[in-house]
Design an enzyme around this catalytic site. Structure first.
Site, PDB file in Angstrom:
ATOM      1  N   LYS A  46       1.896  14.643  -4.278  1.00 32.87           N
ATOM      2  CA  LYS A  46       0.725  14.902  -3.342  1.00 32.87           C
ATOM      3  C   LYS A  46       1.031  15.246  -2.387  1.00 32.87           C
ATOM      4  CE  LYS A  46      -1.070  10.455  -4.035  1.00 32.87           C
ATOM      5  NZ  LYS A  46      -1.892   9.418  -4.407  1.00 32.87           N
ATOM      6  N   TYR A 267       0.421   8.557  30.309  1.00 30.09           N
ATOM      7  CA  TYR A 267      -1.141   8.037  30.753  1.00 30.09           C
ATOM      8  C   TYR A 267      -1.165   7.032  30.790  1.00 30.09           C
ATOM      9  CZ  TYR A 267      -1.856  13.507  29.200  1.00 30.09           C
ATOM     10  OH  TYR A 267      -0.995  14.796  29.456  1.00 30.09           O
TER      11      TYR A 267
HETATM   12  C1  LIG Z   1      -0.828   8.628  -4.693  1.00 26.47           C
HETATM   13  C2  LIG Z   1      -0.664   8.140  -6.228  1.00 26.47           C
HETATM   14  C3  LIG Z   1      -0.159   7.751  -7.069  1.00 26.47           C
HETATM   15  C4  LIG Z   1       1.881   7.258  -6.457  1.00 26.47           C
HETATM   16  O1  LIG Z   1       1.195   6.229  -5.295  1.00 26.47           O
HETATM   17  P1  LIG Z   1       1.680   4.900  -4.382  1.00 26.47           P
HETATM   18  O2  LIG Z   1       1.461   4.240  -4.379  1.00 26.47           O
HETATM   19  O3  LIG Z   1       2.910   6.045  -3.855  1.00 26.47           O
HETATM   20  O4  LIG Z   1       3.347   5.105  -5.354  1.00 26.47           O
HETATM   21  C5  LIG Z   1      -0.248   6.838  -8.012  1.00 26.47           C
HETATM   22  N1  LIG Z   1      -1.507   7.696  -8.971  1.00 26.47           N
HETATM   23  C6  LIG Z   1      -2.712   7.887  -8.645  1.00 26.47           C
HETATM   24  C7  LIG Z   1      -3.983   8.186  -9.395  1.00 26.47           C
HETATM   25  C8  LIG Z   1      -2.261   8.273  -7.201  1.00 26.47           C
HETATM   26  O5  LIG Z   1      -3.385   8.735  -6.784  1.00 26.47           O
END
Ligand SMILES: *Cc1c(COP(=O)(O)O)cnc(C)c1O
Length: 382
Positions: A46, A267
């Site tokens: 994702k 800045y």
């Molecule tokens: C993002 C996500 C993961 C992966 O999480 P990590 O901490 O990066 O391993 C697993 N399961 C769900 C439902 C998620 O939304």
């Protein structure tokens, strides 16, 4: 708008890029598989594969991953069109009944996490032969997505009665697998359901995978581990776990300033020189994805030597200390994170998490792919 992809590092325009090392990605996948050797792996891609490029990462793992997990139907369709054949799981499921024909046509698996989604399933008209694999998500205490454990039996009966149901799985997600509370309370609510269930079961994100082997079940869902960063920095660093950083974020020094005691940098004049100093101005700022809240002292590496950030991060530039690096100057390569400076160190200094840093890599930063040769095919477009 899509991200420029460079084959050669540092072309004639702005000297900044992220190197994405596909050999490191594959190494991390294999290391993750060692850690959860009895489970299949949904490679979580994702958020544009946590900033690493969803098509690039999917192709990089296309002969290894048991499945891919993501959010957007459009991304899943792109993966199918690019020839990715393994199961693809939509982690937030579908957002209306309208999504279902495409989901069925593309052989995607979906998470079902709310009762309304089940109404949509039952109301939707699909081809007689359509079958959609489902994962029912149980809310065991995170209170984000999922139905209460007490409703699991009736909901499963409804799902099993739906004529288009493919194989049905059961899942949950842990709120504190990286923290003090761990998974015990949530695991205790989920385990009795899983014990009575005859389909595939999935619980573990990266932190649970690493710390709580009892959560491995049939499918694990690692994200951050694949990208070579620790999911639980208080317990283990990325190198403790045997991971390799996949992203190396680099830019060059584009100007050098000499400071006298009392001179200030950037800045707000947030850094004041106490002695004579040489300072390099680097072509990277918060609009490139470097965290604006990183304070003076945040580590960087200049031509492979560790040094530090000075003053406030601006939109397009930062300043770094060159005082102890007489060889460094205009054109020196500054690593913001990657090999010499870990993502986790920068995240900690900036008061954020490694996840946020990689996800925030800006679209304007070109990507240089490394070690594609071991990968059958790869997209050049993200
Ligand atoms: C993002 C996500 C993961 C992966 O999480 P990590 O901490 O990066 O391993 C697993 N399961 C769900 C439902 C998620 O939304």
């Amino acid at each position: 708008m899509s991200r420029p992809v460079h084959t050669e590092p540092f072309p004639l325009f702005r000297p900044i890029h992220a190197r994405i090392d596909l050999a490191a990605l594959r190494h991390n996948y294999l290391r993750t598989r060692e850690l959860a050797c009895r489970s299949k792996i949904w490679a979580v891609i994702k958020a544009n594969a946590y900033g690493h490029g969803i098509m690039r990462v999917a192709h990089g793992l296309s002969d290894l991953a048991d499945g891919f997990a993501l959010l957007d139907l459009e991304d899943a369709v792109r993966l199918r069109e690019a020839g990715i054949r393994q199961p693809i799981l939509l982690l937030e499921g579908f957002f209306s009944a309208r999504d279902l024909p495409e989901i069925a046509a593309r052989s995607l698996s979906v998470v079902v996490h709310t009762l309304e989604q089940i109404d949509w399933l039952e109301a939707c008209e699909l081809d007689a032969a359509a079958r959609i694999p489902l994962f029912l998500k149980i809310n065991t205490g995170m209170n984000r997505l999922g139905i209460p454990p007490a409703l699991a039996a009736t909901v499963l009966a409804r799902l099993r009665a739906w004529p288009h149901a493919g194989p049905i799985g059961l899942m949950t997600h842990f709120a504190d697998a990286d923290g003090e509370r761990g998974v015990d309370a949530q695991f205790a609510r989920f385990a009795p359901l899983a014990a009575q269930f005859d389909g595939p079961v999935s619980m573990a994100n990266s932190a649970a995978l690493l710390r709580f082997p009892q959560t491995h079940a049939d499918w694990v869902r690692p994200g951050i581990l694949l990208y070579g960063a620790s999911p639980a920095t208080a317990h283990a660093t990325a190198s403790d776990i045997g991971l390799k950083p996949v992203m190396r974020f680099e830019a060059r020094v584009i100007a050098v300033q000499r400071l006298e005691p009392g001179d200030r940098v950037g800045y707000g004049g947030m850094y004041t020189a106490e002695k004579s100093m040489r300072v390099g101005t680097v072509a990277c700022g918060y609009a490139d994805g470097y965290p604006r809240h990183a304070p003076s002292g945040t580590p960087v590496a200049v031509d492979g030597h560790r040094s530090r950030l000075l003053g406030r991060v601006s939109m397009d530039m930062i300043a770094v200390d060159l005082s102890d690096l007489p060889q460094a100057g205009l054109g020196s390569v500054v690593e913001l994170w990657g090999e010499h400076v870990s993502l986790d160190e920068v995240a900690q200094r900036a008061g954020t998490v490694n996840y946020e840093l990689v996800c925030a890599l800006a679209l304007r930063v070109p990507v240089v792919e490394m070690n594609r040769q071991c990968v059958p095919q790869a997209s050049r477009t993200d």
